[in-house]
Design a protein around this motif. Sequence first.
Motif, mmCIF file in Angstrom:
data_model
loop_
_atom_site.group_PDB
_atom_site.id
_atom_site.type_symbol
_atom_site.label_atom_id
_atom_site.label_comp_id
_atom_site.label_asym_id
_atom_site.label_seq_id
_atom_site.Cartn_x
_atom_site.Cartn_y
_atom_site.Cartn_z
ATOM 1 N N MET A 1 0.841 -1.197 0.000
ATOM 2 C CA MET A 1 0.000 0.000 0.000
ATOM 3 C C MET A 1 0.872 1.241 0.000
ATOM 4 O O MET A 1 1.978 1.237 0.529
ATOM 5 C CB MET A 1 -0.918 -0.008 1.223
ATOM 6 C CG MET A 1 -1.981 -1.103 1.173
ATOM 7 S SD MET A 1 -3.083 -1.053 2.599
ATOM 8 C CE MET A 1 -1.958 -1.583 3.885
ATOM 9 N N LEU A 2 0.358 2.306 -0.583
ATOM 10 C CA LEU A 2 1.092 3.559 -0.597
ATOM 11 C C LEU A 2 1.029 4.212 0.775
ATOM 12 O O LEU A 2 0.075 4.017 1.522
ATOM 13 C CB LEU A 2 0.489 4.493 -1.646
ATOM 14 C CG LEU A 2 0.638 4.041 -3.105
ATOM 15 C CD1 LEU A 2 -0.084 5.012 -4.025
ATOM 16 C CD2 LEU A 2 2.100 3.943 -3.488
ATOM 17 N N MET B 1 0.202 6.646 3.723
ATOM 18 C CA MET B 1 -0.899 7.576 3.991
ATOM 19 C C MET B 1 -1.045 7.739 5.496
ATOM 20 O O MET B 1 -0.699 6.834 6.265
ATOM 21 C CB MET B 1 -2.207 7.076 3.371
ATOM 22 C CG MET B 1 -2.703 5.746 3.903
ATOM 23 S SD MET B 1 -4.237 5.201 3.096
ATOM 24 C CE MET B 1 -3.642 4.834 1.440
ATOM 25 N N ARG C 1 -3.322 -0.168 -12.813
ATOM 26 C CA ARG C 1 -3.108 -0.274 -11.381
ATOM 27 C C ARG C 1 -2.435 0.991 -10.863
ATOM 28 O O ARG C 1 -1.411 1.428 -11.376
ATOM 29 C CB ARG C 1 -2.250 -1.508 -11.080
ATOM 30 C CG ARG C 1 -2.159 -1.832 -9.596
ATOM 31 C CD ARG C 1 -1.614 -3.214 -9.340
ATOM 32 N NE ARG C 1 -0.228 -3.351 -9.719
ATOM 33 C CZ ARG C 1 0.211 -4.099 -10.713
ATOM 34 N NH1 ARG C 1 -0.651 -4.769 -11.444
ATOM 35 N NH2 ARG C 1 1.495 -4.173 -11.015
ATOM 36 N N ARG C 2 -3.003 1.566 -9.820
ATOM 37 C CA ARG C 2 -2.487 2.812 -9.266
ATOM 38 C C ARG C 2 -1.705 2.584 -7.970
ATOM 39 O O ARG C 2 -1.075 3.501 -7.462
ATOM 40 C CB ARG C 2 -3.648 3.776 -9.004
ATOM 41 C CG ARG C 2 -4.420 4.159 -10.264
ATOM 42 C CD ARG C 2 -5.602 5.064 -9.921
ATOM 43 N NE ARG C 2 -5.147 6.292 -9.269
ATOM 44 C CZ ARG C 2 -4.769 7.380 -9.921
ATOM 45 N NH1 ARG C 2 -4.763 7.395 -11.244
ATOM 46 N NH2 ARG C 2 -4.382 8.466 -9.266
ATOM 47 N N THR C 3 -1.782 1.382 -7.434
ATOM 48 C CA THR C 3 -1.066 1.078 -6.194
ATOM 49 C C THR C 3 -0.204 -0.166 -6.393
ATOM 50 O O THR C 3 -0.446 -0.954 -7.315
ATOM 51 C CB THR C 3 -2.053 0.813 -5.036
ATOM 52 O OG1 THR C 3 -2.935 -0.258 -5.411
ATOM 53 C CG2 THR C 3 -2.883 2.058 -4.742
ATOM 54 N N PRO C 4 0.807 -0.388 -5.561
ATOM 55 C CA PRO C 4 1.678 -1.562 -5.721
ATOM 56 C C PRO C 4 0.891 -2.857 -5.561
ATOM 57 O O PRO C 4 -0.117 -2.914 -4.865
ATOM 58 C CB PRO C 4 2.697 -1.393 -4.587
ATOM 59 C CG PRO C 4 2.684 0.063 -4.266
ATOM 60 C CD PRO C 4 1.272 0.514 -4.493
#
Length: 238
Positions: free
Chosen positions: A1-2, A4, A186-189
Motif C-alpha cells: 500500500m502507498l 498515507m 493499477r495505481r497502487t503496488p
Amino acid sequence: MLPMDGLFNHVVVEYEVHGETRWVDATMKQQGGGALNRFIPDYGVGLAVDLTSTRLIESPRAPVQASRYELKETILLDTTGAPSFISVVLHTKGSHAEALRQQFEKSGVEEVAWERLQLCTKRFTSAKRIGTLEYHDDRAENEFVLAEVFEINGFLSAHQKPGMCRFRFPNNLVVQALQMPEKGARRTPFSLPYPCNIVHTIVVEASTLQPMGVRRHNVESPLLSLIAVTNVCIDSGQ
C-alpha cells in the motif's frame, strides 16, 4: 500500500533477546509464539523513533516456516448415488493461526462451524456436518488446528465415456491464494504475502478407483515451488 496518514495506527517495538533482534507489533491481539517467534508483517524497513535517526533500518527477517497453512482433505468417494464423506484437517502456524484465533474469539465456535458448513455446501452442492467442529489452540507455539467431517452429495458429473463420471475438486486453495492483479490500470503496488507457505493435500479413496495415469504439473523457481495433479476419472460401473 502507498504511504498515507490513515495507516499510522500501529506501534512497533524493537528489542533484543539472547542476542537476537526482533520487532513486535504491540497493537496486534491474540498473538502467540513467545518473545522470539511473534509474527509481524514483512514491512521491509522502518524509521526508528529517535532524534539521531538518519536513515531507514531493515526489519529482522522471519524464517520461511514462521507462518504455515497446511490443509488436508480426505474424501471417501461413493459413485453409486449414496453420500460421500470428506474430512478436513487444517493445521496453521504464525499469522494464519492468529487469524483463526481472532475469528473464534470474535464469532464463537458455533458461528464459525456454521460458516464453514456454508462454505462446504457451496463447494459440493449439498453438505451436512457429521459430529462437531473440533479445534486445538497452542498459544505458546502459535499453532491452531481444527478438524471436521461432512457428508456431501451432488458434485459428480457425467463423463463422455460410458460407465464413467467426472470428479472435479472445486474451490482450489492455491488458485485462491495466488490472486491475479486487477485488469485495469493499477495505481497502487501489487504484492503477494511473503513468505506464502501453503500445503494443500487432497486424498481420494473409493472402492471403484482404478490405477491410472494422471497429468502432473511441476513448477520450480527461486520464488515458487508448485506440484499439482489434475483430471482424475472414476469408474462408476459398480
